[in-house]
Design a protein around this motif. Structure first.
Motif, mmCIF file in Angstrom:
data_model
loop_
_atom_site.group_PDB
_atom_site.id
_atom_site.type_symbol
_atom_site.label_atom_id
_atom_site.label_comp_id
_atom_site.label_asym_id
_atom_site.label_seq_id
_atom_site.Cartn_x
_atom_site.Cartn_y
_atom_site.Cartn_z
ATOM 1 N N THR A 90 -24.294 -17.152 -39.884
ATOM 2 C CA THR A 90 -23.431 -16.999 -38.718
ATOM 3 C C THR A 90 -22.453 -15.866 -38.988
ATOM 4 O OG1 THR A 90 -21.738 -18.510 -39.559
ATOM 5 C CG2 THR A 90 -23.535 -19.484 -38.262
ATOM 6 N N PHE A 91 -21.713 -15.505 -37.974
ATOM 7 C CA PHE A 91 -20.677 -14.483 -38.149
ATOM 8 C C PHE A 91 -19.668 -14.936 -39.193
ATOM 9 C CE2 PHE A 91 -16.640 -12.422 -37.132
ATOM 10 C CZ PHE A 91 -17.020 -11.097 -36.963
ATOM 11 N N ASP A 92 -19.288 -16.220 -39.143
ATOM 12 C CA ASP A 92 -18.254 -16.725 -40.036
ATOM 13 C C ASP A 92 -18.703 -16.851 -41.484
ATOM 14 O OD1 ASP A 92 -16.336 -16.855 -38.075
ATOM 15 O OD2 ASP A 92 -16.761 -18.945 -37.550
ATOM 16 N N ASN A 93 -19.970 -17.185 -41.718
ATOM 17 C CA ASN A 93 -20.388 -17.384 -43.111
ATOM 18 C C ASN A 93 -21.148 -16.204 -43.708
ATOM 19 O OD1 ASN A 93 -23.136 -17.579 -42.342
ATOM 20 N ND2 ASN A 93 -23.114 -19.826 -42.343
ATOM 21 N N THR A 94 -21.369 -15.159 -42.918
ATOM 22 C CA THR A 94 -22.073 -13.981 -43.438
ATOM 23 C C THR A 94 -21.258 -12.704 -43.252
ATOM 24 O OG1 THR A 94 -24.243 -14.983 -43.024
ATOM 25 C CG2 THR A 94 -24.171 -12.587 -43.272
ATOM 26 N N ILE A 95 -20.875 -12.418 -42.030
ATOM 27 C CA ILE A 95 -20.166 -11.162 -41.748
ATOM 28 C C ILE A 95 -18.731 -11.214 -42.265
ATOM 29 C CG2 ILE A 95 -19.468 -9.522 -39.979
ATOM 30 C CD1 ILE A 95 -22.513 -9.782 -40.387
ATOM 31 N N ILE A 96 -18.036 -12.313 -42.026
ATOM 32 C CA ILE A 96 -16.648 -12.426 -42.499
ATOM 33 C C ILE A 96 -16.546 -12.308 -44.020
ATOM 34 C CG2 ILE A 96 -14.696 -14.007 -42.756
ATOM 35 C CD1 ILE A 96 -14.649 -12.680 -40.107
ATOM 36 N N PRO A 97 -17.334 -13.063 -44.799
ATOM 37 C CA PRO A 97 -17.230 -12.886 -46.260
ATOM 38 C C PRO A 97 -17.668 -11.503 -46.729
ATOM 39 C CG PRO A 97 -18.985 -14.434 -45.706
ATOM 40 C CD PRO A 97 -18.215 -14.204 -44.453
ATOM 41 N N LEU A 98 -18.557 -10.846 -45.973
ATOM 42 C CA LEU A 98 -18.934 -9.477 -46.317
ATOM 43 C C LEU A 98 -17.758 -8.537 -46.091
ATOM 44 C CD1 LEU A 98 -21.309 -7.753 -47.299
ATOM 45 C CD2 LEU A 98 -21.969 -7.413 -44.912
ATOM 46 N N GLU A 99 -16.980 -8.807 -45.052
ATOM 47 C CA GLU A 99 -15.783 -8.017 -44.800
ATOM 48 C C GLU A 99 -14.739 -8.208 -45.908
ATOM 49 O OE1 GLU A 99 -14.967 -5.949 -41.623
ATOM 50 O OE2 GLU A 99 -17.070 -5.909 -42.226
ATOM 51 N N LYS A 100 -14.713 -9.405 -46.485
ATOM 52 C CA LYS A 100 -13.733 -9.702 -47.532
ATOM 53 C C LYS A 100 -14.180 -9.232 -48.911
ATOM 54 C CE LYS A 100 -11.928 -13.948 -45.382
ATOM 55 N NZ LYS A 100 -11.728 -15.408 -45.579
ATOM 56 N N ALA A 101 -15.461 -9.006 -49.094
ATOM 57 C CA ALA A 101 -16.028 -8.764 -50.421
ATOM 58 C C ALA A 101 -15.452 -7.512 -51.081
ATOM 59 C CB ALA A 101 -17.550 -8.633 -50.321
ATOM 60 N N GLY A 102 -15.285 -7.591 -52.391
ATOM 61 C CA GLY A 102 -14.930 -6.409 -53.177
ATOM 62 C C GLY A 102 -13.470 -6.032 -53.185
ATOM 63 N N SER A 103 -12.580 -6.984 -52.994
ATOM 64 C CA SER A 103 -11.155 -6.638 -52.924
ATOM 65 C C SER A 103 -10.648 -6.034 -54.235
ATOM 66 C CB SER A 103 -10.331 -7.871 -52.559
ATOM 67 O OG SER A 103 -10.509 -8.904 -53.516
ATOM 68 N N VAL A 104 -11.123 -6.566 -55.361
ATOM 69 C CA VAL A 104 -10.688 -6.022 -56.650
ATOM 70 C C VAL A 104 -11.197 -4.599 -56.826
ATOM 71 C CG1 VAL A 104 -10.832 -6.269 -59.156
ATOM 72 C CG2 VAL A 104 -10.539 -8.297 -57.718
ATOM 73 N N LEU A 105 -12.469 -4.387 -56.522
ATOM 74 C CA LEU A 105 -13.045 -3.046 -56.671
ATOM 75 C C LEU A 105 -12.369 -2.051 -55.738
ATOM 76 C CD1 LEU A 105 -15.158 -1.374 -58.154
ATOM 77 C CD2 LEU A 105 -16.790 -1.945 -56.337
ATOM 78 N N ASN A 106 -11.990 -2.510 -54.555
ATOM 79 C CA ASN A 106 -11.250 -1.636 -53.639
ATOM 80 C C ASN A 106 -9.978 -1.110 -54.287
ATOM 81 O OD1 ASN A 106 -13.064 -1.874 -51.580
ATOM 82 N ND2 ASN A 106 -11.840 -3.278 -50.357
ATOM 83 N N ARG A 107 -9.256 -2.013 -54.942
ATOM 84 C CA ARG A 107 -8.019 -1.593 -55.598
ATOM 85 C C ARG A 107 -8.309 -0.592 -56.718
ATOM 86 N NH1 ARG A 107 -6.766 -7.243 -55.181
ATOM 87 N NH2 ARG A 107 -7.101 -7.566 -57.423
ATOM 88 N N VAL A 108 -9.364 -0.847 -57.464
ATOM 89 C CA VAL A 108 -9.740 0.075 -58.537
ATOM 90 C C VAL A 108 -10.055 1.448 -57.965
ATOM 91 C CG1 VAL A 108 -11.411 0.568 -60.359
ATOM 92 C CG2 VAL A 108 -10.599 -1.774 -60.023
ATOM 93 N N PHE A 109 -10.763 1.474 -56.843
ATOM 94 C CA PHE A 109 -11.137 2.755 -56.258
ATOM 95 C C PHE A 109 -9.946 3.520 -55.689
ATOM 96 C CE2 PHE A 109 -15.663 1.741 -56.441
ATOM 97 C CZ PHE A 109 -16.177 2.986 -56.731
#
Length: 720
Positions: A90-109
């Motif tokens: 669903t949007f909530d269990n697939t797209i939303i967590p994909l939007e949230k993914a990689g927060s630590v790596l984002n900061r590193v970048f």
């Protein structure tokens, strides 16, 4: 210019390098060691006021590699949690967590981007070379993950029949298209080759970019006091400081950057030195040595062609432009070909004017590329009695910054307040920070960082970037945005005086920052943009530089404080279309070359020969060159953001000219509140939450027309 926006989506971190799938299942745990959490600042959450800010002052080169490796590991764990979910997608269990993914790596970048663009070093470049293929492999494990794409496609298919809210539908569409465009539906063997190609491209892009930086650092022209003819006092002091910074006290240094080269070519009376400086700049990475990029360009073109062939496309341009405003290379070429004849015809007129002055002066020369700026300045003085050096006396960098704040206040209702003390860290002592608030409500919008000066290790040009984008779906995130320039740093106590062109660029890049700050989107993906549209907003902001309110208040003489005389203002406005032949032709030559390279068969391409033959076929005037010659065309060959998309500045120019006429026609002109409100609502705040063409129609009531652009440039309008 080039701007970078970082969001939490994989594709926004480092787009277009995608490879094979990874379907392993494992328990999701945070394996960050206690030592990593306590010692590696790149992995830590941002703390302090303003929603937390990067600890730029604590960056250590030694932390980069382990931080990236840990960030990739944690990001893959985020993806694994999505693909191992046993519930129907669903949007909530697939797209939303994909939007949230990689927060630590984002900061590193965020830190990685600073080290790459603003504070590069030989040590860091070695890390870049090592990490490029590893990052490529990492991205492949997401972009080519079969189960992940199946879940995304299931959500996409369902929403075609049962649409979600408009912005959610847009996120699903963009996510699905991005995966599909990058090989998610290929078979196993093709995915394997796709992976190999992208890994090789990642290495080539890194080498291309680092070679440019090395060549810029390696070529410096030193002058003596006897070789300063024609240069202003402030410019001489700046060149003197540049030499002293390089250990050459008593000399004057012209570094191999546009901001240093351009004024020297405009004012120096030393023709042989102008030629030397010009050749240093335009022959970057074209010396036949280990920094030569021509072979690298050929390999990039070949690999790009092979990669899109795996997806069923005839050429790279067809693949790239399918989701841009132009839609296909034919439409982009139609626009460029409509403007090109008028541009080169104007160059002929400009050269004739310059040659006449040279002949009258008894200079006994034929205009060459290193003469263009010098004699154009003389033509400007003769035709318009306009002296660029006189104009510069009224263009102080600090005052221009205040002018930009004023415009932001009038159009966006923003207030900029300096951040004092050590509450926000910076990566260099030259960087300053301002808090951005809503003038009426006092609401905190974000922070604006300004890094204005050129230095060793900083890439040339001007750009904008975000360290944190606005989103609301997972708790409201305020914006951390920056502008980066390469002005020549003045001698102590001296003001920074810049050209009208540089002032325009300053406003342009600030337009990108305002685009970041004005975002009203929920999801990270929607903070992206369509390349031939995202330059439009920043190009439009350039127009406020020449408004009366800015000129009368902020363009004041650096010594007397007196406002720019009305007579000088009139001359500037009268000369608005001056030298448009040069400006348009040098840009369009690069844009046309970009497109033609990617439409050609690159199998056995000789890059140098192709460049020369293509320009000859275009009737390129011999008195000037492409703005970015192929061996150092970083927009196109140090990554893929502008590949077959450099035309986008011209596409955006059409929108800009047309939108500017909407303001010009309004009762209160460029400060008309009703038009400004529509500007923010439809052209800035939505970012990529709606189709750009539809957004423009909502603002203007119709599509943009090319005639406005031709009027702006003073070119004849051909009747169809």
């Amino acid at each position: 210019m080039l701007h970078i926006s970082k969001t939490s989506k994989l594709f926004a971190i480092c787009s277009l390098i995608f490879i094979t799938g990874c379907n392993q299942k494992k328990k999701i745990v945070d394996t960050t060691t206690l030592e990593e959490k306590t010692t590696n600042i790149l992995l830590k959450e941002w703390t302090g006021p303003y929603g937390g800010t990067p600890a730029f002052d604590q960056i250590k080169i030694a932390d980069v590699k382990p931080a990236i490796e840990k960030g990739m590991e944690l990001h893959l764990a985020d993806i694994d949690a999505i693909v191992t979910n046993s519930e129907p997608p669903t949007f909530d269990n697939t797209i939303i967590p994909l939007e949230k993914a990689g927060s630590v790596l984002n900061r590193v970048f965020t830190y990685y981007g600073i080290l790459s663009s603003n504070m590069s070093s030989p040590e860091f470049r070695e890390i870049q070379k090592e990490m490029a293929p590893k990052l490529s492999d990492f991205r492949s494990k997401i972009s080519q993950n079969k189960i992940l794409f199946q879940r995304i496609k299931a959500v996409y298919d369902k929403t075609q029949k049962q649409p979600l809210e408009a912005d959610q539908q847009r996120v699903v569409q963009l996510t699905y298209e991005q995966f599909a465009m990058n090989g998610a539906e290929l078979d196993v063997e093709k995915k394997k080759r796709y992976a190999e190609i992208n890994k090789e491209l990642s290495k080539l892009y890194t080498n291309f970019s680092n070679n440019i930086l090395a060549d810029e650092e390696g070529y410096v022209t030193y002058l003596t006091k006897e070789q300063l003819g024609g240069l202003s006092e402030s410019l001489i002091k700046a060149y003197g400081k540049a030499a002293a910074d390089k250990g050459q006290e008593g000399k004057y240094a012209i570094t191999n950057t546009r901001s240093s080269m351009d004024p020297f070519l405009t004012y120096s009376t030393e023709r042989e030195l102008r030629e030397k400086v010009w050749k240093n700049y335009y022959s970057r990475c074209d010396h036949g040595d280990d920094k030569d990029n021509k072979t690298t360009v050929a390999k990039i073109l070949q690999l790009r062609k092979e990669r899109v062939a795996l997806l069923g496309y005839d050429n790279y341009a067809d693949w790239r432009l399918q989701n841009r405003m132009a839609k296909n290379p034919e439409n982009a070429m139609e626009l460029m070909n409509a403007v090109w004849p008028a541009a080169i015809a104007r160059v002929q007129e400009e050269v004739a004017d310059m040659q006449a002055i040279a002949t009258t002066n008894g200079d006994k020369i034929t205009i060459e590329p290193w003469d263009y700026r010098y004699y154009a300045e003389k033509v400007r003085k003769k035709k318009y009695a306009l002296d660029s050096d006189q104009v510069k006396q009224y263009l102080q960098l600090d005052k221009l910054r205040e002018a930009m704040f004023f415009v932001a206040g009038e159009l966006f209702n923003y207030k900029f307040t300096p951040v004092t003390g050590d509450t926000v860290s910076v990566f260099h002592k030259d960087v300053r920070v301002w808090e951005v608030n809503d003038k009426t409500s006092g609401e905190h919008i974000g922070l604006w960082y300004l890094d204005p000066f050129a230095r060793t290790g900083k890439r040339s040009g001007a750009w904008a970037t975000t360290y944190r984008s606005h989103t609301t779906f997972d708790g409201k995130k305020t914006v951390l945005g920056s502008n980066n320039s390469n002005f020549v740093k003045p001698a102590p106590g001296e003001p920074v005086l810049i050209s009208w062109d540089d002032a325009t660029t300053f406003f342009h890049e600030f337009g990108h920052a305002l685009h970041f700050f004005s975002s009203e989107v929920r999801y990270p993906t929607l903070n992206g943009g369509v390349r031939d549209y995202t330059e439009f907003q920043s190009q439009l902001l350039e127009r406020w530089l020449s408004t009366d309110k800015v000129i009368d208040t902020y363009l004041v003489h650096y010594k007397t404080g007196e406002p720019m005389p009305k007579a000088l203002v009139a001359k500037i406005k009268k000369a608005a279309t001056f030298n448009q032949g040069f400006a348009t032709t040098e840009y369009l030559a690069s844009a046309l070359m970009d497109m033609k390279f990617h439409l050609a068969d690159p199998s056995n391409i000789n890059v140098d020969k192709f460049e020369k033959e293509t320009l000859t076929a275009l009737n390129m005037p011999k008195e000037l060159v492409m703005r970015h010659r192929t061996p150092h065309f970083g927009h196109v060959f140090s990554g893929e953001g502008y590949a077959t998309a450099y035309y986008g500045y011209m596409w955006a120019d059409v929108l800009t000219s047309d939108a500017a006429e909407a303001f010009a026609e309004a009762p209160d002109g460029f400060y008309d509140k009703e038009v400004a409100a529509k500007l923010v609502k439809y052209l800035f705040a939505p970012r990529n939450a709606m189709d750009p063409a539809e957004a423009y129609k909502l603002f203007r009531g119709r599509d943009a027309k090319i005639e406005a652009l031709m009027r702006d440039k003073g070119f004849p309008i051909t009747k169809k």
